[in-house]
Motif scaffolding. Structure first.
Motif: not given
Length: 360
Positions: A179-187, A66-74, A255-260
């Motif tokens: 990462r840009t694509a990941c952010v575009a689909v909601g991180s 999985n790619m993205g910000a852990p906060l979103v994954g939760q 949560a910024t740029e797809g990171f926490l």
């Protein structure tokens, strides 16, 4: 050549505990992925684990995470079909079938992603990864340190969006584009990274980390059953070091740029009363300061554990008042080489610090 062995439901429970510890705060909480695996196992699915040395040199291995910000994954439930779709897209793009799947990072929920993919695809999971822990960026892997190709990459989300990154000029560019694509689909998205041959996995992977995470989880479970200190069990199993015991005083995260990203401040308890410990993180804990002086930095594993249960605490689940113990665990040797430190040392995260291992 040994055939892949069946993994029991109990081993997946242990894997979730051990991998959450090895995740150094990141990799996403394994809980939602674990719920998926419990359901799949109740439905009669059994995933097999494969010794990496049993791969043929020309076998093709899918590297998933999985790619993205852990906060979103939760907040967004994990669906095994998303990671399955990322792998199927890669097979279609390459016009080749995979022999097995493997974890990108043994940390957190990403340790269970290959099991979810394997359950859907009917393939074995290779016992290994390419970090020996969790890291936030694409170029922070043993494959990147070995200069292996970084493309193609497939990315899929829960809404049926799908992206293929066909080429990238460098590992950093692959990180930026995906990462840009990941952010575009909601991180948060399922990804299948650049495919690896059996030869590349055997020569450039970090091997046997899946069974290592299972053993670590089993050590914690045994300590709890026997009313021993589970944190000490982690230290003993991995030859780790206890750095600080205290309680969480303050947490700042965004949560910024797809990171926490963020920081946490701890106030000492017991032997550490009167001292402070502060942590900085980008998905994972990167640096820890004792009384304002650098005490531990990446790539040493900085793990924050619940002092009583020994459970890992993720950067997205840190809370005011938690009683925690900060533990360092040794990193995979490849990460400690000069080339490795260029990719995963403190400067790779923007800290002007020299790496000095707490185990040196």
């Amino acid at each position: 050549m040994a055939s892949p062995r069946d993994v029991s439901a109990a081993e997946i429970e242990s894997l979730a505990i051990g991998a959450w510890i090895l995740g150094t705060g990141g990799g996403g909480s394994p809980y939602l992925a674990l719920l998926n695996m419990r359901r799949l196992y109740r439905d009669g699915v059994v995933v097999r684990l494969m010794d990496p040395t049993d791969l043929a040199d020309d076998d093709l291995v899918a590297i998933v995470s999985n790619m993205g910000a852990p906060l979103v994954g939760q907040e967004r439930l994990t669906d095994p079909r998303t990671i399955e779709r990322a792998v199927r897209m890669m097979e279609e793009y390459l016009n080749r079938r995979f022999t097995a799947v493997m974890s990108l990072e043994i940390g957190g929920g990403n340790s269970i992603q290959p099991f979810m993919a394997a359950a859907m695809l009917g393939l074995p999971v290779v016992d290994g990864d390419c970090m020996g822990r969790a890291f936030p960026e694409a170029q922070m892997t043993s494959f990147a340190i070995h200069d292996l190709p970084m493309y193609p990459l497939t990315l899929a989300d829960v809404r049926d969006n799908a992206v293929i990154v066909a080429r990238a000029q460098s590992w950093k560019w692959m990180e930026r584009l995906s990462r840009t694509a990941c952010v575009a689909v909601g991180s948060i998205a399922g990804t299948c990274k650049a495919p690896r041959t059996g030869k590349e996995v055997k020569e450039c992977g970090i091997l046997y980390t899946t069974s290592k995470a299972m053993r670590l989880g089993q050590a914690v479970q045994a300590a709890r059953r026997e009313h021993r200190d589970p944190v000490q069990a982690v230290i003993d199993t991995e030859r780790g070091l206890r750095l600080f015991t205290g309680k969480v005083q303050d947490v700042a995260r965004r949560a910024t740029e797809g990171f926490l990203r963020g920081t946490a401040a701890l106030e000492g308890l017991d032997a550490d009363r009167g001292h402070t410990f502060s942590l900085a993180f980008q998905n994972e804990f990167a640096v820890g300061w004792l009384d304002g002086a650098p005490r531990v930095t990446t790539p040493d594993l900085i793990c924050v554990l619940d002092t009583v249960s020994g459970d890992a605490i993720g950067t997205e689940t840190l809370r005011y008042g938690q009683r925690v113990t900060v533990v360092a665990l040794p990193a995979a040797p490849i990460l400690l080489t000069p080339k490795g430190l260029e990719h995963v040392g403190p400067r790779a995260f923007g800290y002007d610090l020299d790496f000095r291992s707490v185990f040196a």
